[in-house]
Write a protein that holds these residues in place. Structure first.
Motif, PDB file in Angstrom:
ATOM      1  N   PRO A  12      11.085 -26.599  -1.906  1.00 15.07           N
ATOM      2  CA  PRO A  12      10.009 -25.664  -1.533  1.00 15.07           C
ATOM      3  C   PRO A  12      10.332 -24.235  -1.978  1.00 15.07           C
ATOM      4  CG  PRO A  12      11.468 -25.985   0.326  1.00 15.07           C
ATOM      5  CD  PRO A  12      12.002 -26.861  -0.783  1.00 15.07           C
ATOM      6  N   LEU A  13       9.304 -23.427  -2.062  1.00 17.34           N
ATOM      7  CA  LEU A  13       9.491 -21.999  -2.279  1.00 17.34           C
ATOM      8  C   LEU A  13       9.924 -21.358  -0.969  1.00 17.34           C
ATOM      9  CD1 LEU A  13       6.241 -21.305  -4.352  1.00 17.34           C
ATOM     10  CD2 LEU A  13       8.592 -21.465  -5.238  1.00 17.34           C
ATOM     11  N   PRO A  14      10.539 -20.191  -1.011  1.00 15.30           N
ATOM     12  CA  PRO A  14      10.860 -19.499   0.250  1.00 15.30           C
ATOM     13  C   PRO A  14       9.615 -19.396   1.122  1.00 15.30           C
ATOM     14  CG  PRO A  14      11.901 -18.387  -1.596  1.00 15.30           C
ATOM     15  CD  PRO A  14      11.005 -19.432  -2.198  1.00 15.30           C
ATOM     16  N   TYR A  15       9.758 -19.699   2.389  1.00 13.78           N
ATOM     17  CA  TYR A  15       8.606 -19.839   3.274  1.00 13.78           C
ATOM     18  C   TYR A  15       8.063 -18.500   3.757  1.00 13.78           C
ATOM     19  CZ  TYR A  15       5.732 -21.150   7.262  1.00 13.78           C
ATOM     20  OH  TYR A  15       4.682 -21.295   8.144  1.00 13.78           O
ATOM     21  N   ILE A  16       6.766 -18.332   3.569  1.00 16.69           N
ATOM     22  CA  ILE A  16       6.029 -17.207   4.146  1.00 16.69           C
ATOM     23  C   ILE A  16       4.823 -17.796   4.861  1.00 16.69           C
ATOM     24  CG2 ILE A  16       4.756 -15.074   3.688  1.00 16.69           C
ATOM     25  CD1 ILE A  16       6.397 -14.760   1.122  1.00 16.69           C
ATOM     26  N   ALA A  17       4.759 -17.611   6.166  1.00 11.93           N
ATOM     27  CA  ALA A  17       3.688 -18.223   6.965  1.00 11.93           C
ATOM     28  C   ALA A  17       2.322 -17.682   6.566  1.00 11.93           C
ATOM     29  CB  ALA A  17       3.941 -17.976   8.445  1.00 11.93           C
ATOM     30  N   SER A  18       1.351 -18.597   6.429  1.00  7.99           N
ATOM     31  CA  SER A  18      -0.021 -18.189   6.130  1.00  7.99           C
ATOM     32  C   SER A  18      -0.697 -17.731   7.415  1.00  7.99           C
ATOM     33  CB  SER A  18      -0.783 -19.361   5.528  1.00  7.99           C
ATOM     34  OG  SER A  18      -0.980 -20.381   6.499  1.00  7.99           O
ATOM     35  N   ALA A  19      -1.856 -17.133   7.277  1.00  9.16           N
ATOM     36  CA  ALA A  19      -2.609 -16.660   8.445  1.00  9.16           C
ATOM     37  C   ALA A  19      -3.021 -17.834   9.327  1.00  9.16           C
ATOM     38  CB  ALA A  19      -3.839 -15.872   7.991  1.00  9.16           C
ATOM     39  N   ASP A  20      -3.447 -18.948   8.695  1.00 12.65           N
ATOM     40  CA  ASP A  20      -3.849 -20.130   9.469  1.00 12.65           C
ATOM     41  C   ASP A  20      -2.672 -20.719  10.242  1.00 12.65           C
ATOM     42  OD1 ASP A  20      -6.434 -19.920   8.635  1.00 12.65           O
ATOM     43  OD2 ASP A  20      -6.284 -21.451   7.071  1.00 12.65           O
ATOM     44  N   GLU A  21      -1.514 -20.753   9.600  1.00 14.29           N
ATOM     45  CA  GLU A  21      -0.329 -21.290  10.266  1.00 14.29           C
ATOM     46  C   GLU A  21       0.075 -20.426  11.453  1.00 14.29           C
ATOM     47  OE1 GLU A  21       1.629 -23.481   6.340  1.00 14.29           O
ATOM     48  OE2 GLU A  21       2.280 -21.477   6.921  1.00 14.29           O
ATOM     49  N   LYS A  22      -0.045 -19.118  11.290  1.00 10.57           N
ATOM     50  CA  LYS A  22       0.279 -18.214  12.400  1.00 10.57           C
ATOM     51  C   LYS A  22      -0.708 -18.391  13.553  1.00 10.57           C
ATOM     52  CE  LYS A  22       2.458 -14.568   9.616  1.00 10.57           C
ATOM     53  NZ  LYS A  22       2.338 -13.169   9.134  1.00 10.57           N
ATOM     54  N   THR A  23      -1.970 -18.594  13.216  1.00 13.57           N
ATOM     55  CA  THR A  23      -2.990 -18.779  14.252  1.00 13.57           C
ATOM     56  C   THR A  23      -2.746 -20.061  15.036  1.00 13.57           C
ATOM     57  OG1 THR A  23      -4.640 -17.565  12.949  1.00 13.57           O
ATOM     58  CG2 THR A  23      -5.455 -19.032  14.687  1.00 13.57           C
ATOM     59  N   LEU A  24      -2.503 -21.162  14.305  1.00 10.31           N
ATOM     60  CA  LEU A  24      -2.241 -22.438  14.967  1.00 10.31           C
ATOM     61  C   LEU A  24      -0.937 -22.398  15.764  1.00 10.31           C
ATOM     62  CD1 LEU A  24      -3.318 -24.930  12.158  1.00 10.31           C
ATOM     63  CD2 LEU A  24      -4.373 -24.685  14.414  1.00 10.31           C
ATOM     64  N   ALA A  25       0.052 -21.708  15.231  1.00 12.67           N
ATOM     65  CA  ALA A  25       1.323 -21.586  15.948  1.00 12.67           C
ATOM     66  C   ALA A  25       1.114 -20.882  17.282  1.00 12.67           C
ATOM     67  CB  ALA A  25       2.338 -20.833  15.092  1.00 12.67           C
ATOM     68  N   GLY A  26       0.276 -19.852  17.275  1.00 13.97           N
ATOM     69  CA  GLY A  26      -0.014 -19.129  18.512  1.00 13.97           C
ATOM     70  C   GLY A  26      -0.745 -20.000  19.521  1.00 13.97           C
ATOM     71  N   LYS A  27      -1.678 -20.825  19.032  1.00 18.60           N
ATOM     72  CA  LYS A  27      -2.449 -21.691  19.938  1.00 18.60           C
ATOM     73  C   LYS A  27      -1.568 -22.740  20.614  1.00 18.60           C
ATOM     74  CE  LYS A  27      -6.946 -21.238  17.656  1.00 18.60           C
ATOM     75  NZ  LYS A  27      -7.995 -21.929  16.863  1.00 18.60           N
ATOM     76  N   PHE A  28      -0.566 -23.242  19.884  1.00 18.12           N
ATOM     77  CA  PHE A  28       0.268 -24.297  20.440  1.00 18.12           C
ATOM     78  C   PHE A  28       1.608 -23.792  20.966  1.00 18.12           C
ATOM     79  CE2 PHE A  28      -2.554 -26.696  17.564  1.00 18.12           C
ATOM     80  CZ  PHE A  28      -3.044 -27.631  18.468  1.00 18.12           C
ATOM     81  N   GLY A  29       1.846 -22.520  20.860  1.00 20.54           N
ATOM     82  CA  GLY A  29       3.079 -21.948  21.392  1.00 20.54           C
ATOM     83  C   GLY A  29       4.322 -22.379  20.654  1.00 20.54           C
ATOM     84  N   VAL A  30       4.215 -22.535  19.333  1.00 21.21           N
ATOM     85  CA  VAL A  30       5.361 -22.939  18.527  1.00 21.21           C
ATOM     86  C   VAL A  30       5.553 -21.948  17.382  1.00 21.21           C
ATOM     87  CG1 VAL A  30       5.058 -25.381  19.080  1.00 21.21           C
ATOM     88  CG2 VAL A  30       3.961 -24.444  17.027  1.00 21.21           C
ATOM     89  N   GLU A  31       6.655 -22.079  16.693  1.00 19.35           N
ATOM     90  CA  GLU A  31       6.923 -21.250  15.523  1.00 19.35           C
ATOM     91  C   GLU A  31       6.063 -21.732  14.348  1.00 19.35           C
ATOM     92  OE1 GLU A  31       9.408 -18.499  15.403  1.00 19.35           O
ATOM     93  OE2 GLU A  31       8.712 -18.838  17.442  1.00 19.35           O
ATOM     94  N   PRO A  32       5.686 -20.825  13.437  1.00 14.23           N
ATOM     95  CA  PRO A  32       4.888 -21.227  12.266  1.00 14.23           C
ATOM     96  C   PRO A  32       5.557 -22.327  11.449  1.00 14.23           C
ATOM     97  CG  PRO A  32       4.919 -18.842  12.475  1.00 14.23           C
ATOM     98  CD  PRO A  32       5.894 -19.371  13.478  1.00 14.23           C
ATOM     99  N   GLU A  33       6.886 -22.359  11.448  1.00 17.77           N
ATOM    100  CA  GLU A  33       7.597 -23.395  10.687  1.00 17.77           C
ATOM    101  C   GLU A  33       7.251 -24.795  11.181  1.00 17.77           C
ATOM    102  OE1 GLU A  33      10.020 -19.660  10.114  1.00 17.77           O
ATOM    103  OE2 GLU A  33       8.945 -20.627  11.769  1.00 17.77           O
ATOM    104  N   ILE A  34       7.014 -24.939  12.472  1.00 15.78           N
ATOM    105  CA  ILE A  34       6.638 -26.252  13.020  1.00 15.78           C
ATOM    106  C   ILE A  34       5.265 -26.664  12.492  1.00 15.78           C
ATOM    107  CG2 ILE A  34       6.134 -27.530  15.139  1.00 15.78           C
ATOM    108  CD1 ILE A  34       9.097 -26.902  14.758  1.00 15.78           C
ATOM    109  N   ILE A  35       4.354 -25.713  12.427  1.00 12.70           N
ATOM    110  CA  ILE A  35       3.022 -26.000  11.869  1.00 12.70           C
ATOM    111  C   ILE A  35       3.139 -26.373  10.398  1.00 12.70           C
ATOM    112  CG2 ILE A  35       0.735 -25.044  11.410  1.00 12.70           C
ATOM    113  CD1 ILE A  35       1.331 -25.545  14.378  1.00 12.70           C
ATOM    114  N   LYS A  36       4.009 -25.697   9.673  1.00 11.32           N
ATOM    115  CA  LYS A  36       4.212 -26.003   8.260  1.00 11.32           C
ATOM    116  C   LYS A  36       4.720 -27.437   8.093  1.00 11.32           C
ATOM    117  CE  LYS A  36       4.847 -25.479   3.818  1.00 11.32           C
ATOM    118  NZ  LYS A  36       3.677 -25.558   2.899  1.00 11.32           N
ATOM    119  N   ILE A  37       5.649 -27.851   8.946  1.00  9.14           N
ATOM    120  CA  ILE A  37       6.156 -29.223   8.891  1.00  9.14           C
ATOM    121  C   ILE A  37       5.021 -30.221   9.117  1.00  9.14           C
ATOM    122  CG2 ILE A  37       7.616 -30.900  10.099  1.00  9.14           C
ATOM    123  CD1 ILE A  37       9.589 -28.557  10.595  1.00  9.14           C
TER     124      ILE A  37
END
Length: 583
Positions: A12-37
């Motif tokens: 993978p390329l170095p990870y930079i969280a997208s806006a959607d990933e940050k939004t979903l991470a906030g809704k589920f109370g997890v880090e953006p990396e978990i959403i990326k997985i």
């Protein structure tokens, strides 16, 4: 990219969280990396992520969707009303043993007389066996007993017909591939049979046993069966067995299987039954964060050891035991059997690898060999050889069959992307019988057909194996320090159970420096080392990387592909990085 172990990886390329990933991470109370997985696994919508992270039993398919369920429930009800004996016929692997215990426990909770039988791997073989079936029916006190198979029976037309000729009613529950003919049982529950609308075709045998229990309970409730004497049973406790059997059988850990295992983990962590609790303690699993790896590498092998070396019924006795003191003694015996099994496997592996002169650099498409070891350990050794060679493996040994006399029997293990059951089907003219799954199967053949079968099977795999290997995916570039943080570990556990179709996330940490590199294991097959950190070093383990010790020691720094695992020792549990590959 090609690794030092000759495997291909897509990095993978170095990870930079997208806006959607940050939004979903906030809704589920997890880090953006978990959403990326989760995105990497094809889950991107809020609803599907929610179902994945928080599965509930209400999300299960209805038992009535299984073809044959209505007929099976009616047969059970008839047996209850007529006070006929119920016989559960299981299988000697973990899936079959746990499936047997699920139905035995269920019927016992209904205060119904139930008898169970698990065949001997060495004398009875897999599935229904005519001689043992005759003895079982002769011992039965009922005139028209009800025979229920679990994790077997779909290919036993002759034996089913015999049982019915003796006045026995038969329900077959099985998840293996049906044969070309129709099973003559009174009711057949198998999601893979023609006409079955049940969506999840990959449910384990123990899962089907649990579904049958659900269906029967619902049927009896409609018949007003439950009262002050016979109370409606709570099925949740049975899910501990469903979780163990499902993980052990290496079926897809998605959909129904994921829901059942996730619910089973709750039982295992909070209120395991006496038999299971004793087994967990014997495995040194005492903390309330059990993982699929704990089941696959600690619990399941001990249950399997009984059937591989002695009688699988012994393991069933443990799982059904309600006395903690007795359960503790039985669990210790299983543990000792497993130690003996490990020693035999190590000997067989070393001898087999030496005899076949096989190596990781071989261009062969498969490994097929005759060995002089117990059939009970061949499946494990075949898996180990497959890990070393990267090709499907079939090991057979000479064995006595009650019906056929002296024949070759063996175990088959595949690799991702190759359906070994289909390959065996295409070679059926050389076999007496075969059965299993895309990743694992069993075979029986005449000695004189071995060479012809080996040539035909190798030819089957030639075209498939000549295709370029699909690179494995690394989920994220992420430093070990962050992955091993308490927050990420806790959130990673929400993704459990890991296994087939839900692989454990894989990370890459670049340009790391290792220190304190040492060999582990009786033969130095494994390595332990530490990653030099800014403030402290981090412990790492590398299973089956002992041969790369000098390469690692002589590399000033390298890119480490890794995952994380839990190390349990003397009531302590610590998370560590586990090497998967290195570049």
């Amino acid at each position: 990219m090609k690794s030092l172990t000759e495997r291909y990886w897509r990095l993978p390329l170095p990870y930079i969280a997208s806006a959607d990933e940050k939004t979903l991470a906030g809704k589920f109370g997890v880090e953006p990396e978990i959403i990326k997985i989760l995105n990497n696994r094809g889950l991107s919508e809020k609803k599907e992520i929610e179902k994945f992270l928080y599965p509930t039993l209400y999300d299960l398919e209805n038992p009535s969707e299984l073809l044959g369920m209505a007929e099976a429930c009616a047969l059970v009800y008839q047996a209850l009303i007529e006070e006929q004996e119920i016989i559960i016929w299981g299988d000697y692997d973990v899936d079959g043993v746990t499936a047997t215990c699920v139905l035995v426990s269920f019927f016992q909770s209904l205060q119904i007389k139930v008898r169970w039988f698990i065949p001997n791997r060495f004398t009875d073989g897999y599935g229904l066996e005519l001689q043992s079936l005759k003895v079982l029916l002769e011992e039965c006190s009922s005139s028209n007993p009800l025979l229920i198979t679990v994790d077997c029976g779909i290919s036993n037309d002759e034996e089913v017909a015999f049982a019915r000729s003796r006045g026995c009613r038969v329900i077959v529950t099985d998840h293996h591939e049906p044969g070309e003919g129709n099973c003559s049982a009174d009711a057949v529950i198998n999601p893979k049979q023609r006409g079955c609308q049940f969506k999840d075709k990959n449910i384990a045998g123990v899962g089907l046993a649990f579904y049958l229990a659900m269906g029967i309970r619902a049927f009896l409730e409609k018949k007003m069966f439950f009262n002050r004497v016979v109370i409606k049973p709570n099925l949740k406790q049975l899910l501990e067995l469903v979780a163990i059997g499902t993980i052990a059988d290496m079926v897809s850990l998605t959909n129904c299987n994921r829901i059942l295992v996730k619910a089973g983990f709750e039982v295992l962590n909070i209120s395991p039954s006496p038999g299971v609790a004793a087994l967990l303690e014997e495995c040194d699993i005492r903390s309330a964060n059990i993982t699929a790896e704990d089941i696959a590498f600690q619990v399941a092998p001990k249950i399997n050891a009984a059937g591989r070396l002695e009688e699988a019924g012994f393991a069933a006795h443990l799982l059904l035991e309600n006395d903690p003191a007795i359960a503790k003694k039985l669990a210790r015996k299983l543990s000792n059997l497993n130690k003996k099994r490990k020693e035999l496997c190590e000997e067989c592996l070393e001898t087999t690898l030496t005899n076949i002169e096989y190596s990781l650099n071989s261009n062969d498409h498969c490994c097929i060999a005759k060995v002089d070891y117990s059939i009970g350990i061949l499946g494990i050794v075949a898996s180990q050889i497959g890990e070393k060679t990267g090709v499907p493996v079939i090991l057979v040994t000479s064995a006595n069959d009650k019906k056929l006399g002296r024949v070759l029997k063996g175990s088959c293990r595949s690799i991702p992307g190759i359906n070994i059951h289909q390959a065996l089907k295409n070679c059926k003219d050389f076999l007496i019988k075969y059965g299993g799954h895309p990743m694992a199967a069993g075979v029986t053949l005449h000695e004189e057909m071995f060479d012809d079968f080996r040539n035909a099977f190798s030819a089957q795999l030639s075209e498939l194996s000549s295709m370029p290997a699909e690179p494995r995916e690394v989920d994220l570039e992420m430093e070990m320090e962050k992955v091993l943080s308490a927050k990420i570990i806790q959130q990673m556990q929400m993704l459990e159970p890991f296994g087939v179709d839900n692989e454990k996330p894989i990370f890459i940490d670049r340009n790391i420096i290792l220190q304190d590199i040492n060999k582990l294991g009786r033969n130095g097959d494994h390595l332990s080392f530490r990653k030099r950190g800014r403030f402290k070093s981090l412990k790492c383990v590398a299973f089956r990387f002992g041969e790369y010790e000098n390469i690692i020691k002589n590399s000033p720094e390298f890119n480490m592909i890794y995952t994380i695992s839990i190390s349990r020792y003397k009531k302590a549990a610590k998370w560590q990085a586990q090497l998967v590959d290195f570049l």
